[in-house]
Design a protein around this motif. Sequence first.
Motif, PDB file in Angstrom:
ATOM      1  N   SER A 263       3.633  -0.406  -0.485  1.00 17.03           N
ATOM      2  CA  SER A 263       2.540   0.569  -0.403  1.00 17.03           C
ATOM      3  C   SER A 263       2.247   0.958   1.042  1.00 17.03           C
ATOM      4  O   SER A 263       1.936   2.118   1.338  1.00 17.03           O
TER       5      SER A 263
ATOM      6  N   ARG B 260       4.725   3.517   2.106  1.00 11.51           N
ATOM      7  CA  ARG B 260       4.472   4.818   1.477  1.00 11.51           C
ATOM      8  C   ARG B 260       3.349   5.575   2.172  1.00 11.51           C
ATOM      9  O   ARG B 260       3.475   6.757   2.478  1.00 11.51           O
ATOM     10  N   VAL B 261       2.241   4.886   2.420  1.00 11.18           N
ATOM     11  CA  VAL B 261       1.106   5.530   3.090  1.00 11.18           C
ATOM     12  C   VAL B 261       1.504   5.948   4.511  1.00 11.18           C
ATOM     13  O   VAL B 261       1.171   7.045   4.977  1.00 11.18           O
TER      14      VAL B 261
END
Length: 433
Positions: free
Chosen positions: A176, A179-180
């Motif tokens: 995550s 991704r961010v």
Amino acid sequence: MVALPAKTRLGYSAGSFVTGAFGTVPGLLLLPYLTDTMAVPGAVAGAIVLVPKAWDVVFNPVAGRLSDTSLNRRGSRRPFLLSGGLGVAVLFAAIFAHPGFGSTPLDAGYVVLAFFLCATAFAFFQVPYNALPAELTGNYDERTRLTSWRIGLLAIAILVSGGGAPEITNQIGGVSGYRVMGIVMGAIMVLGTIAVFLGTRGAPVGNLRPPTPGWRELLATMRQWRAFRWLLGVYFVQSLGLATLLAGVNYASRYVFGDADLQTYLFVGFVLPALVTMPLWPRIGARWGKLAGFRFACIAFGVACAGLCAALVLPVGVSFVFVALAGVGYAGIQVFPLAILPDLISAEEERTGATRAGITAGVWTASETLGLALGPGLFGLVLTAGGYVSSVDASAAQPDSAVTAILLGFALLPGILVLAGLPLLRRSILEPR
């Protein structure tokens, strides 16, 4: 001397937020992204980083020729900057989207494809971007000043992306976090693209000449263009060295300095001195010449890397002094070749009567791209030789041999490669032929 308006300098330099993010983050995080979230072996991960950029080595000269043709037809390279920059932003976020197919080969294949497309889009931005200084001004010292503005904003871009990207991934953690980070860096690239597109509106474009007639004529020019070949060789070798250092920052912070959070501080310690001392390099170039300034920067960087080779036994504060010195040298290494290049282009265009800026920038960018691509690959080979243990959660214990390999790849190799450019810095570089 006719100085460029501050708006033009700032507008052109804003493109560094695209080049800085694309040039920094993959070299910094793509290797650990592959080795520590997908369990890709170090040598294979290095190859994955290399392959898409190896394509750019072939494609960049093509992009340069297309850019020259567009300039001749439309009177501007700006459409290439806009479409290329926006494409890079979207595709960059896609690289770190991590689809999670549940198979290491499939996940790695996705990264290769996304990176391949992103590198292609980057060629359409970077090539015309490198060509612009030869057309924005014909003044010797003003080109150094313009380049120093560009590298100054590049230092800020590297500080933001190189410091911010690891911080995002560390704070959020895991897939995550990557991704961010990809989305945030893509947004920064969009802003940089729009800024350079609007900021260079109405800027000078130089003399509009017909593009190079054909590849045969271009190859003949390159064979005869001794000054460009020498400068290109220096830039390639040093890009390789800088990319090797960049690829090692994540690993060095964890295993040499013992704290993953130090990665951000390493970047700040490297880039901030580069930013602070940036105004000094145009003055050095004006007083002692661009070539002398270039040599001095290489030596400063080499001395810093020699000091960092003792990082395992030195106090962290002392190591950071060498990191800062490396940043000072890095600034000069970036300014002077990019300030000399437009001088060579203008002389060659005067001699041939044909547009050379785009195609020359394409060859130049291809060389830089190859160096930046080979750096992580070289570092990956060093990791493998040292017995580095890959994993899916970055928790694997590393043998002493792997820690030594990380230090050699992070400090010794970059210093050797940058200093290797010194014998190539001949006076003939400043001569038209």
